[in-house]
Design a protein around this motif. Structure first.
Motif, PDB file in Angstrom:
ATOM      1  N   ARG A   1       0.800  -1.270  -0.039  1.00 50.89           N
ATOM      2  CA  ARG A   1       0.050   0.055  -0.003  1.00 50.89           C
ATOM      3  C   ARG A   1       0.790   1.182   0.030  1.00 50.89           C
ATOM      4  NH1 ARG A   1      -5.545  -1.460   3.102  1.00 50.89           N
ATOM      5  NH2 ARG A   1      -5.466  -3.850   2.687  1.00 50.89           N
ATOM      6  N   SER A   2       0.494   2.255  -0.623  1.00 49.24           N
ATOM      7  CA  SER A   2       1.445   3.587  -0.936  1.00 49.24           C
ATOM      8  C   SER A   2       0.327   4.616  -1.053  1.00 49.24           C
ATOM      9  CB  SER A   2       2.199   3.129  -2.033  1.00 49.24           C
ATOM     10  OG  SER A   2       2.857   4.325  -2.460  1.00 49.24           O
ATOM     11  N   ASP A   3       0.770   5.851  -1.100  1.00 49.33           N
ATOM     12  CA  ASP A   3      -0.156   6.884  -1.409  1.00 49.33           C
ATOM     13  C   ASP A   3      -0.350   7.144  -3.040  1.00 49.33           C
ATOM     14  OD1 ASP A   3       0.128   8.023   1.167  1.00 49.33           O
ATOM     15  OD2 ASP A   3       1.714   9.229   0.706  1.00 49.33           O
ATOM     16  N   ALA A   4       0.355   6.265  -3.821  1.00 52.08           N
ATOM     17  CA  ALA A   4       0.134   6.447  -5.218  1.00 52.08           C
ATOM     18  C   ALA A   4       0.671   4.994  -5.720  1.00 52.08           C
ATOM     19  CB  ALA A   4       0.535   7.685  -6.053  1.00 52.08           C
ATOM     20  N   ALA A   5      -0.038   4.429  -6.968  1.00 53.94           N
ATOM     21  CA  ALA A   5       0.488   3.069  -7.528  1.00 53.94           C
ATOM     22  C   ALA A   5       1.319   3.743  -8.377  1.00 53.94           C
ATOM     23  CB  ALA A   5      -0.669   2.279  -7.883  1.00 53.94           C
ATOM     24  N   ASP A   6       2.610   4.039  -8.192  1.00 51.48           N
ATOM     25  CA  ASP A   6       3.727   4.860  -9.096  1.00 51.48           C
ATOM     26  C   ASP A   6       4.901   3.971  -9.374  1.00 51.48           C
ATOM     27  OD1 ASP A   6       4.847   5.229  -6.552  1.00 51.48           O
ATOM     28  OD2 ASP A   6       4.706   7.388  -6.791  1.00 51.48           O
ATOM     29  N   LYS A   7       5.003   2.850  -8.896  1.00 58.28           N
ATOM     30  CA  LYS A   7       6.177   1.936  -9.300  1.00 58.28           C
ATOM     31  C   LYS A   7       6.069   0.331  -9.095  1.00 58.28           C
ATOM     32  CE  LYS A   7       8.032   2.628  -4.501  1.00 58.28           C
ATOM     33  NZ  LYS A   7       8.249   3.824  -3.744  1.00 58.28           N
ATOM     34  N   PRO A   8       6.618  -0.470  -9.230  1.00 58.63           N
ATOM     35  CA  PRO A   8       6.245  -1.940  -9.323  1.00 58.63           C
ATOM     36  C   PRO A   8       5.677  -2.274  -8.155  1.00 58.63           C
ATOM     37  CG  PRO A   8       8.158  -1.621 -10.639  1.00 58.63           C
ATOM     38  CD  PRO A   8       7.931  -0.185 -10.204  1.00 58.63           C
ATOM     39  N   LEU A   9       4.942  -3.203  -7.920  1.00 54.98           N
ATOM     40  CA  LEU A   9       4.350  -3.761  -6.824  1.00 54.98           C
ATOM     41  C   LEU A   9       3.916  -2.635  -5.746  1.00 54.98           C
ATOM     42  CD1 LEU A   9       6.881  -6.818  -6.684  1.00 54.98           C
ATOM     43  CD2 LEU A   9       4.543  -6.660  -7.826  1.00 54.98           C
ATOM     44  N   THR A  10       3.029  -1.628  -6.226  1.00 55.85           N
ATOM     45  CA  THR A  10       2.628  -0.855  -5.288  1.00 55.85           C
ATOM     46  C   THR A  10       1.110  -0.838  -5.645  1.00 55.85           C
ATOM     47  OG1 THR A  10       3.212   1.225  -6.760  1.00 55.85           O
ATOM     48  CG2 THR A  10       4.604   0.585  -4.865  1.00 55.85           C
ATOM     49  N   GLN A  11       0.275  -0.355  -4.647  1.00 55.70           N
ATOM     50  CA  GLN A  11      -1.339  -0.299  -4.844  1.00 55.70           C
ATOM     51  C   GLN A  11      -1.554   1.241  -3.953  1.00 55.70           C
ATOM     52  OE1 GLN A  11      -3.949  -2.513  -2.279  1.00 55.70           O
ATOM     53  NE2 GLN A  11      -2.229  -3.418  -1.572  1.00 55.70           N
TER      54      GLN A  11
END
Length: 144
Positions: A104-114
């Motif tokens: 989980r991230s603030d933005a899905a802006d790199k591989p393997l993020t949501q």
């Protein structure tokens, strides 16, 4: 309306940098499994499908692939979107993705993020990225 029969999506074909790693990831996340390898000039496509073959991915390895990450800002695929029944399903997918290494991230802006779920007027949307940075989205109908 014409007499042309209505189409449905048969499969989504994606070029990946590491075929084996991508096969493992798509198997775990989407519960699809290899059913066929299709050799082509300069590589191979591996077809993955669910049990009733309603969800199919063709993951392609090309010998000339430089291993760079996907960027939706170039001509070609921007992203793929999938539908779920409701927002609760999106929340279940957040946990499912996290269990398979999609953080989980603030933005899905790199591989393997949501991203967090965005409640837009047209739908609730969960954006995530695969190991090659390909953007995938899950949509649930808007409520209210």
């Amino acid at each position: 309306m014409s007499d042309t029969p209505q189409l449905r999506l048969h499969h989504l074909a994606l070029t990946v940098a590491d075929l084996d790693a991508s096969v493992q990831w798509y198997e775990a996340v989407f519960d699809v499994h290899p059913v066929l390898d299709v050799p082509h000039q300069g590589g191979v496509g591996r077809i993955l499908a669910d049990a009733d073959q309603t969800l199919m991915f063709a993951l392609h390895r090309h010998d000339t692939n430089d291993g760079g990450l996907f960027e939706e800002t170039t001509t070609g695929l921007d992203h793929a979107g999938f539908g779920v029944s409701n927002r609760d399903d999106l929340e279940a997918w957040q946990d499912h993705l996290e269990a398979h290494g999609v953080v989980r991230s603030d933005a899905a802006d790199k591989p393997l993020t949501q991203s967090p779920i965005a409640d837009e007027p047209y739908a609730a949307v969960l954006v995530f990225r695969d190991p090659d940075n390909i953007q995938l989205e899950l949509f649930a109908p808007a409520t209210g």
